[in-house]
Motif scaffolding. Structure first.
Motif, PDB file in Angstrom:
ATOM      1  N   GLY A  43      18.381   6.797  28.065  1.00 26.60           N
ATOM      2  CA  GLY A  43      17.266   6.796  27.131  1.00 26.60           C
ATOM      3  C   GLY A  43      16.333   5.612  27.167  1.00 26.60           C
ATOM      4  O   GLY A  43      15.553   5.420  26.228  1.00 26.60           O
ATOM      5  N   VAL A  44      16.349   4.814  28.234  1.00 23.50           N
ATOM      6  CA  VAL A  44      15.446   3.662  28.332  1.00 23.50           C
ATOM      7  C   VAL A  44      14.595   3.794  29.586  1.00 23.50           C
ATOM      8  O   VAL A  44      15.120   3.913  30.697  1.00 23.50           O
TER       9      VAL A  44
ATOM     10  N   VAL B  17      18.034 -10.171  31.998  1.00 22.75           N
ATOM     11  CA  VAL B  17      17.174  -9.475  31.047  1.00 22.75           C
ATOM     12  C   VAL B  17      16.470 -10.512  30.170  1.00 22.75           C
ATOM     13  O   VAL B  17      17.104 -11.322  29.507  1.00 22.75           O
ATOM     14  N   THR B  18      15.143 -10.498  30.213  1.00 23.80           N
ATOM     15  CA  THR B  18      14.332 -11.312  29.313  1.00 23.80           C
ATOM     16  C   THR B  18      13.416 -10.373  28.537  1.00 23.80           C
ATOM     17  O   THR B  18      13.410  -9.163  28.770  1.00 23.80           O
ATOM     18  N   LYS B  19      12.612 -10.917  27.627  1.00 22.39           N
ATOM     19  CA  LYS B  19      11.675 -10.085  26.879  1.00 22.39           C
ATOM     20  C   LYS B  19      10.534  -9.602  27.753  1.00 22.39           C
ATOM     21  O   LYS B  19       9.775  -8.713  27.367  1.00 22.39           O
TER      22      LYS B  19
ATOM     23  N   GLY C  98      12.797  -3.027  19.895  1.00 22.33           N
ATOM     24  CA  GLY C  98      13.754  -1.927  19.823  1.00 22.33           C
ATOM     25  C   GLY C  98      14.278  -1.532  21.187  1.00 22.33           C
ATOM     26  O   GLY C  98      15.482  -1.326  21.368  1.00 22.33           O
ATOM     27  N   ILE C  99      13.398  -1.444  22.173  1.00 19.01           N
ATOM     28  CA  ILE C  99      13.800  -1.098  23.536  1.00 19.01           C
ATOM     29  C   ILE C  99      14.667  -2.199  24.124  1.00 19.01           C
ATOM     30  O   ILE C  99      15.675  -1.926  24.780  1.00 19.01           O
ATOM     31  N   ASN C 100      14.285  -3.434  23.873  1.00 18.25           N
ATOM     32  CA  ASN C 100      15.041  -4.568  24.400  1.00 18.25           C
ATOM     33  C   ASN C 100      16.457  -4.584  23.828  1.00 18.25           C
ATOM     34  O   ASN C 100      17.435  -4.835  24.542  1.00 18.25           O
TER      35      ASN C 100
END
Length: 322
Positions: free
Chosen positions: A132-133, A72-74, A198-200
């Motif tokens: 929720g993502v 997981v990255t931005k 926020g999602i990250n």
């Protein structure tokens, strides 16, 4: 006398192999070690977070799908399958990978890892949506990394771009921020926009609390993924260890105790009480019990139907999934 010693050593090795199946144990450990090496290097190169040994629930089958790791990255989420294959590998007409050993002529067949990874992406995406993502189409991608230096492609043009063989894997180097080049950009970056913070943050929380395999670190830097079952030993030691269950403990560390005298070899087991609200525990929260060094751990490695009896004195640490 030397003949007796030699015969004794041969007998010991035969008994050890019969009961402990060292060859299989080494394979299990080396495959897991390869995953840890890949995960550590990806984090150094991309500055993201790797979640290793996930077991994502699959609503369609009612089972859990094993995923080697998720980077997981931005900029993106990458599902990564690590295959520690050794030898000459080609692709059959039906997509099956056919591997012929580099030292022996033994041939083994494996399901298409690329197809498996695509299926894992679909399952992970559905799982994240349930929690929720959601992401734009194509934000989740997949790669198959082959880190074994003894891996050789047969007709390399038959392999898809999602496959990263050893000669490309060793080219990975940490690069300054905002400087991307070569196959690295094509393989992982893709020029995607950064996700909202926020999602990250929510994504990291979901993956950090998702089901995963237990992790055991052994001496000599060996690692195992699988399921911790129980301890085995004397009654007094079992009584001391009765509190250490996955529902109550998240991690334990094994240390030698400074004991003297014959028959007084002891081990200190430090364990961290599980906190479902906070991640980890401070040093002051660690608790301790002392047990005899011949106490064992029953552990079933991932992908194996055989339970291993491992001496607690050979264990460095164990992380228990929730």
């Amino acid at each position: 006398m030397w003949i007796q010693i030699l015969c004794g050593l041969v007998f010991y090795r035969l008994i050890k192999r019969f009961f402990y199946d060292d060859d299989t144990y080494e394979i299990e450990s080396s495959d897991t070690d390869a995953k840890f090496i890949v995960a550590n290097r990806l984090e150094k190169v991309y500055g993201g977070k790797v979640y290793l040994g996930l077991r994502i629930p699959d609503a369609d089958s009612g089972t859990r799908q094993n995923i080697d790791m998720v980077l997981v990255t931005k900029r993106e989420v990458v599902v990564i399958s690590v295959k520690n294959y050794s030898g000459f590998v080609g692709i059959d007409a039906d997509g099956t990978w056919v591997c012929t050993g580099d030292r022996t002529r033994k041939t083994e067949r494996y399901p298409d890892p690329v197809a498996e990874t695509k299926r894992q992406i679909s399952i992970l995406e559905a799982y994240l949506e349930q929690r929720g993502v959601t992401f734009p189409e194509g934000y989740l991608s997949g790669r198959v990394i082959l880190p074994n230096p003894n891996f050789r492609m047969i007709h390399s043009t038959n392999f898809s771009s999602e496959v990263i063989p050893f000669d490309q894997w060793i080219q990975l180097k940490p690069e300054p921020r905002n400087m991307f080049s070569g196959w690295i950009k094509d393989a992982f970056r893709g020029g995607k926009k950064e996700t909202q913070d926020g999602i990250n943050e929510k994504l990291h929380f979901i993956l950090s609390t998702a089901p995963m395999w237990d992790r055991m670190v052994l001496k000599d830097n060996k690692n195992l993924l699988g399921e911790f079952l129980q301890f085995k030993g004397k009654q007094e030691d079992m009584q001391a260890l009765k509190y250490i269950k996955r529902s109550k403990v998240s991690r334990l560390i094994i240390q030698k105790s400074a004991m003297f005298g014959l028959g007084n070899s002891k081990l200190q087991v430090l364990y961290s009480p599980r906190d479902y609200q906070l991640e980890g525990a401070s040093a002051s929260e660690w608790k301790e019990v002392t047990v005899k060094s011949h106490t064992e751990v029953l552990f079933q490695p991932q992908g194996s139907d055989k339970v291993r009896k491992i001496k607690l004195s050979s264990v460095v640490s164990v992380s228990l999934s929730a």
